[in-house]
Scaffold this active site. Structure first.
Site, PDB file in Angstrom:
ATOM      1  N   ASN A  11      30.566  14.366  37.938  1.00 51.55           N
ATOM      2  CA  ASN A  11      32.020  14.232  37.872  1.00 51.55           C
ATOM      3  C   ASN A  11      32.631  15.602  38.156  1.00 51.55           C
ATOM      4  O   ASN A  11      32.537  16.505  37.325  1.00 51.55           O
ATOM      5  CB  ASN A  11      32.409  13.748  36.459  1.00 51.55           C
ATOM      6  CG  ASN A  11      33.918  13.733  36.251  1.00 51.55           C
ATOM      7  OD1 ASN A  11      34.682  13.794  37.203  1.00 51.55           O
ATOM      8  ND2 ASN A  11      34.331  13.644  34.994  1.00 51.55           N
ATOM      9  N   TRP A  12      33.239  15.728  39.337  1.00 55.70           N
ATOM     10  CA  TRP A  12      33.792  17.032  39.718  1.00 55.70           C
ATOM     11  C   TRP A  12      35.115  17.330  39.011  1.00 55.70           C
ATOM     12  O   TRP A  12      35.614  18.435  39.101  1.00 55.70           O
ATOM     13  CB  TRP A  12      34.031  17.086  41.232  1.00 55.70           C
ATOM     14  CG  TRP A  12      32.783  17.091  42.065  1.00 55.70           C
ATOM     15  CD1 TRP A  12      31.483  17.080  41.619  1.00 55.70           C
ATOM     16  CD2 TRP A  12      32.709  17.125  43.492  1.00 55.70           C
ATOM     17  NE1 TRP A  12      30.616  17.096  42.687  1.00 55.70           N
ATOM     18  CE2 TRP A  12      31.342  17.120  43.848  1.00 55.70           C
ATOM     19  CE3 TRP A  12      33.661  17.149  44.513  1.00 55.70           C
ATOM     20  CZ2 TRP A  12      30.916  17.141  45.181  1.00 55.70           C
ATOM     21  CZ3 TRP A  12      33.242  17.170  45.835  1.00 55.70           C
ATOM     22  CH2 TRP A  12      31.871  17.171  46.168  1.00 55.70           C
ATOM     23  N   SER A 213      27.830  18.211  28.288  1.00 50.97           N
ATOM     24  CA  SER A 213      27.058  19.455  28.401  1.00 50.97           C
ATOM     25  C   SER A 213      25.592  19.228  28.778  1.00 50.97           C
ATOM     26  O   SER A 213      24.691  19.901  28.268  1.00 50.97           O
ATOM     27  CB  SER A 213      27.168  20.263  27.094  1.00 50.97           C
ATOM     28  OG  SER A 213      28.518  20.599  26.852  1.00 50.97           O
ATOM     29  N   GLY A 234      29.363  16.950  34.134  1.00 50.40           N
ATOM     30  CA  GLY A 234      30.562  17.646  34.579  1.00 50.40           C
ATOM     31  C   GLY A 234      30.200  19.011  35.139  1.00 50.40           C
ATOM     32  O   GLY A 234      29.851  19.155  36.304  1.00 50.40           O
ATOM     33  N   GLY A 235      30.253  20.029  34.282  1.00 47.47           N
ATOM     34  CA  GLY A 235      30.056  21.425  34.718  1.00 47.47           C
ATOM     35  C   GLY A 235      28.818  21.645  35.573  1.00 47.47           C
ATOM     36  O   GLY A 235      28.897  22.248  36.649  1.00 47.47           O
TER      37      GLY A 235
HETATM   38  C1  PEP Z   1      32.176  14.980  31.952  1.00 44.79           C
HETATM   39  O1  PEP Z   1      32.996  15.467  32.691  1.00 44.79           O
HETATM   40  O2  PEP Z   1      32.148  13.755  31.846  1.00 44.79           O
HETATM   41  C2  PEP Z   1      31.244  15.854  31.242  1.00 44.79           C
HETATM   42  C3  PEP Z   1      30.314  15.304  30.501  1.00 44.79           C
HETATM   43  O3  PEP Z   1      31.402  17.203  31.384  1.00 44.79           O
HETATM   44  P1  PEP Z   1      30.341  18.357  30.964  1.00 44.79           P
HETATM   45  O4  PEP Z   1      29.014  17.967  31.549  1.00 44.79           O
HETATM   46  O5  PEP Z   1      30.896  19.603  31.581  1.00 44.79           O
HETATM   47  O6  PEP Z   1      30.284  18.403  29.485  1.00 44.79           O
END
Ligand code: PEP
Length: 262
Positions: A11-12, A213, A234-235
């Protein structure tokens, strides 16, 4: 270890420019993906065309980060399922916690999105998850049950073609991932709830991915849990190198390939 084919989704959010997207697609195409996983990218809407061009005739799918419940109409700034299909998207995120927070999306509204996406021929990925305050108050299972029940309430054809993402809000973008045991407990609860609403066959085949995360260093231990069927990232999904690292680690685990019936 889950027997279901893992979904690895990036997910950008509101990140990356068109040149970044072109380079990202090139890296995924050159990357020798394992064939026992399903890979999805959720770019910002304006980059869907770039992904459609860059990933066509690959096994990688893409989708919208949101979808409107109505098929068309006076909804400035929103995106209809049909427009996602115009760009050959196959997935739509519904009810990501950032949209629930930023746009005040109710559980019922999210349920309408899930139903609209599914009936248009997209695969909705329904996102649910408790806040830190809700976990501390001991209401996690109540919150998850409520979000799930509303989210699937309009699904008229629930056999396959959709997925669930468990994303504890306190773990998103914080670097503080849920432990495998904690995530497994939530996933098992969600699967039991899906079974109660839709029957055990549908629950047994449903992919429930974890988000919060996730990175190359923790994806393997999370995927070892019985009810964790991949990740919404996400990240770590913004960099094609680390996303590929996650994909490869999840694809090479013994037993990760399974019955792709969902
Ligand atoms: C997300 O955007 O759904 C997400 C889980 O972000 P991150 O991996 O950065 O926690």
């Amino acid at each position: 270890m889950s027997r279901r084919t893992p979904i690895l989704a990036a997910n950008w959010k509101m990140n990356l420019r068109r040149d970044d997207a072109v380079a990202y697609c090139r890296k995924l195409c050159d990357g020798q993906l394992p064939d026992n996983v399903e890979v999805v990218v959720f770019p910002p809407f304006p980059l869907l065309a770039t992904l459609a061009a860059g990933l066509q005739s690959t096994a990688v799918a893409w989708g919208g980060q949101d979808v409107h419940p109505e098929a068309s109409g006076a909804h400035t700034g929103d995106t209809a399922a049909a427009n996602l299909l115009d760009f050959d998207a196959s997935w739509a995120l519904c009810g990501h916690s950032e949209r629930r927070a930023d746009h005040d999306e109710s559980d019922a509204w999210v349920g309408r999105k899930v139903a609209a996406a599914r009936s248009a021929g997209l695969a909705p990925m329904l996102c649910v998850g408790e806040s830190e305050a809700e976990r501390e108050a001991g209401t996690t299972s109540v919150v998850l049950s409520r979000q799930l029940a509303a989210g699937i309430s309009g699904l008229t054809d629930p056999e396959g073609g959709w997925a669930l993402a468990y994303e504890p809000v306190w773990a998103i973008g914080t670097g503080r991932s849920a432990t495998p045991a904690l995530a497994q407990e939530a996933h098992a609860h969600l699967r039991a709830q899906v079974a109660a609403h839709l029957g055990s066959d549908i629950a047994g085949a449903l992919r429930i991915v974890y988000g919060g995360s996730v990175k190359p260093a923790n994806c393997e231990e999370l995927l070892r849990e019985t009810d964790i069927d991949g990740f919404l990232v996400g990240g770590a999904g913004l960099d094609p190198g680390s996303f590929l690292d996650i994909i490869r680690r999840c694809g090479t685990q013994e037993g990760a390939a399974g019955d792709p019936s969902a």
